[in-house]
Motif scaffolding. Structure first.
Motif, PDB file in Angstrom:
ATOM      1  N   THR A  56      -0.354  -3.261  37.649  1.00 39.92           N
ATOM      2  CA  THR A  56      -0.738  -2.709  36.502  1.00 39.92           C
ATOM      3  C   THR A  56       0.393  -1.955  36.085  1.00 39.92           C
ATOM      4  OG1 THR A  56      -3.000  -2.641  36.762  1.00 39.92           O
ATOM      5  CG2 THR A  56      -2.246  -1.069  35.253  1.00 39.92           C
ATOM      6  N   THR A 114     -10.237 -11.666  20.801  1.00 39.67           N
ATOM      7  CA  THR A 114      -9.529 -11.966  21.996  1.00 39.67           C
ATOM      8  C   THR A 114      -9.900 -13.516  22.523  1.00 39.67           C
ATOM      9  OG1 THR A 114      -9.118  -9.847  22.236  1.00 39.67           O
ATOM     10  CG2 THR A 114      -8.510 -11.286  23.930  1.00 39.67           C
ATOM     11  N   ASP A 147       2.228  -6.027  19.468  1.00 35.17           N
ATOM     12  CA  ASP A 147       0.470  -6.005  18.920  1.00 35.17           C
ATOM     13  C   ASP A 147       0.570  -5.699  17.438  1.00 35.17           C
ATOM     14  OD1 ASP A 147      -2.439  -5.558  19.501  1.00 35.17           O
ATOM     15  OD2 ASP A 147      -1.799  -3.713  18.551  1.00 35.17           O
ATOM     16  N   ASN A 187      -4.668   0.802  26.315  1.00 30.43           N
ATOM     17  CA  ASN A 187      -4.956  -0.696  26.017  1.00 30.43           C
ATOM     18  C   ASN A 187      -4.710  -1.511  27.199  1.00 30.43           C
ATOM     19  OD1 ASN A 187      -6.253  -0.361  23.924  1.00 30.43           O
ATOM     20  ND2 ASN A 187      -4.518  -0.595  22.485  1.00 30.43           N
ATOM     21  N   ILE A 188      -3.214  -1.338  27.560  1.00 31.03           N
ATOM     22  CA  ILE A 188      -2.828  -2.036  28.620  1.00 31.03           C
ATOM     23  C   ILE A 188      -3.285  -1.974  30.191  1.00 31.03           C
ATOM     24  CG2 ILE A 188      -0.843  -2.564  30.185  1.00 31.03           C
ATOM     25  CD1 ILE A 188       1.066  -2.070  27.472  1.00 31.03           C
ATOM     26  N   ASN A 216      -6.261  -0.477  30.545  1.00 38.16           N
ATOM     27  CA  ASN A 216      -7.826  -1.107  30.574  1.00 38.16           C
ATOM     28  C   ASN A 216      -8.076  -2.456  30.270  1.00 38.16           C
ATOM     29  OD1 ASN A 216      -9.051   1.441  31.166  1.00 38.16           O
ATOM     30  ND2 ASN A 216      -8.675   2.005  29.041  1.00 38.16           N
ATOM     31  N   GLY A 217      -6.780  -3.170  30.275  1.00 38.20           N
ATOM     32  CA  GLY A 217      -6.980  -4.742  29.774  1.00 38.20           C
ATOM     33  C   GLY A 217      -7.673  -5.557  30.921  1.00 38.20           C
ATOM     34  N   TRP A 224      -7.693 -10.986  29.382  1.00 40.25           N
ATOM     35  CA  TRP A 224      -6.540 -11.979  29.680  1.00 40.25           C
ATOM     36  C   TRP A 224      -6.397 -11.810  31.042  1.00 40.25           C
ATOM     37  CZ3 TRP A 224      -4.434 -16.129  28.470  1.00 40.25           C
ATOM     38  CH2 TRP A 224      -3.382 -16.321  28.827  1.00 40.25           C
TER      39      TRP A 224
END
Length: 289
Positions: A79, A124, A154, A209-210, A212-213, A216
């Protein structure tokens, strides 16, 4: 004849409004507080006494067991790598694109910007299969390239930066051109220092956002060594029961709460440290274009 205008005082919250806000705050924070406190309880007590907490029974057993059973360090590492590279790409190219849309006139500008905004409406899940096939053709399945590049620029970040840069006076840019500054120099030396609050705001949102992504990464990271933190957390129960013969429900819950608490800490620290910049960025991004 001179008329005097009296300034109306700021409206103040009444007692009822304060009570409502306090109740709302408690309602939001109570589950988080319960999860953190329960992570320090012996696993059996989480089931037998879920709402109580005895300081004398304070234990780090859930954390010790979780680190043995779950590759959470690998999740944090992956992460962190994705966060650094994907965040850097977003924070470099999104302001550049926003600068182009805000301060230049070119053929098809409104059509292209509309197409960028249109991508915000696409779920998504619609893009998963095409992206997965594309990553397979490149040979990037379960690699950092696949975790970083898709979605790194984004559409919302471009929209945000366009709104912020619109407020920069055109006269300031024209004066720099007269002095012989290049277009990228204008962006780097003039625009960026002015829009720092807006960049700080989008930086906080990008990090969240990254971090908690999930959708994908869980599709593209097929190998355990490439799983991000959220993917590791999603498979935590299976990892615990797989590594422990006869693992019971209480054990799973104890280690799950311990892992969730550790995952919460970085975001909490980042938001507390950057709260002022985030609020200023929200206000900067609210300028009408």
């Amino acid at each position: 004849m001179t008329t005097l205008t009296t300034l109306r005082p700021r409206p103040r919250f009444g007692i009822g409004q304060h009570v409502f806000l306090v109740i709302l705050t408690i309602a939001f924070l109570a589950p988080v507080a319960w999860a953190i406190l329960s992570s320090f309880k012996p696993a059996a007590e989480i089931i037998t006494d879920p709402l109580g907490f005895d300081p004398s029974s304070f234990s780090l057993g859930n954390y010790a067991a979780m680190f043995q059973d779950v590759p959470i360090a690998t999740g944090f590492l992956n992460t962190g790598i994705v966060l650094v590279f994907k965040g850097a790409i977003t924070l470099f190219f999104a302001p550049l694109a926003g600068f182009a849309f805000a301060k230049y006139e070119f053929i098809g500008k409104n059509v292209i910007f509309g197409a960028v905004l249109l991508t915000l409406m696409l779920p998504t899940i619609v893009l998963i299969i095409p992206l997965l096939l594309e990553m397979k053709e490149f040979g990037w399945v379960s690699t950092y390239q696949a975790l970083v590049l898709p979605g790194s620029i984004d559409a919302f970040a471009i929209f945000w930066m366009r709104q912020v840069i619109t407020s920069v006076p055109d006269e300031l840019l024209d004066a720099a051109r007269v002095d012989g500054c290049s277009e990228f120099g204008i962006f780097w030396r003039i625009v960026l220092p002015v829009i720092r609050p807006g960049i700080a705001g989008i930086a906080v949102l990008t990090v969240m956002n990254i971090y908690n992504g999930f959708v994908w990464p869980v599709v593209i990271a097929t190998g355990e060594n490439m799983q991000t933190l959220q993917v590791v957390l999603s498979t935590l129960a299976q990892n615990i029961t797989g590594n422990k013969i006869g693992a019971d429900f209480a054990t799973v819950w104890g280690e799950l709460l311990a892992a969730s608490t550790i995952a919460l800490v970085p975001l909490l620290v980042i938001f507390i440290l950057l709260q002022r910049h985030f609020i200023n960025g929200i206000l900067a991004g609210s300028v009408k274009g």
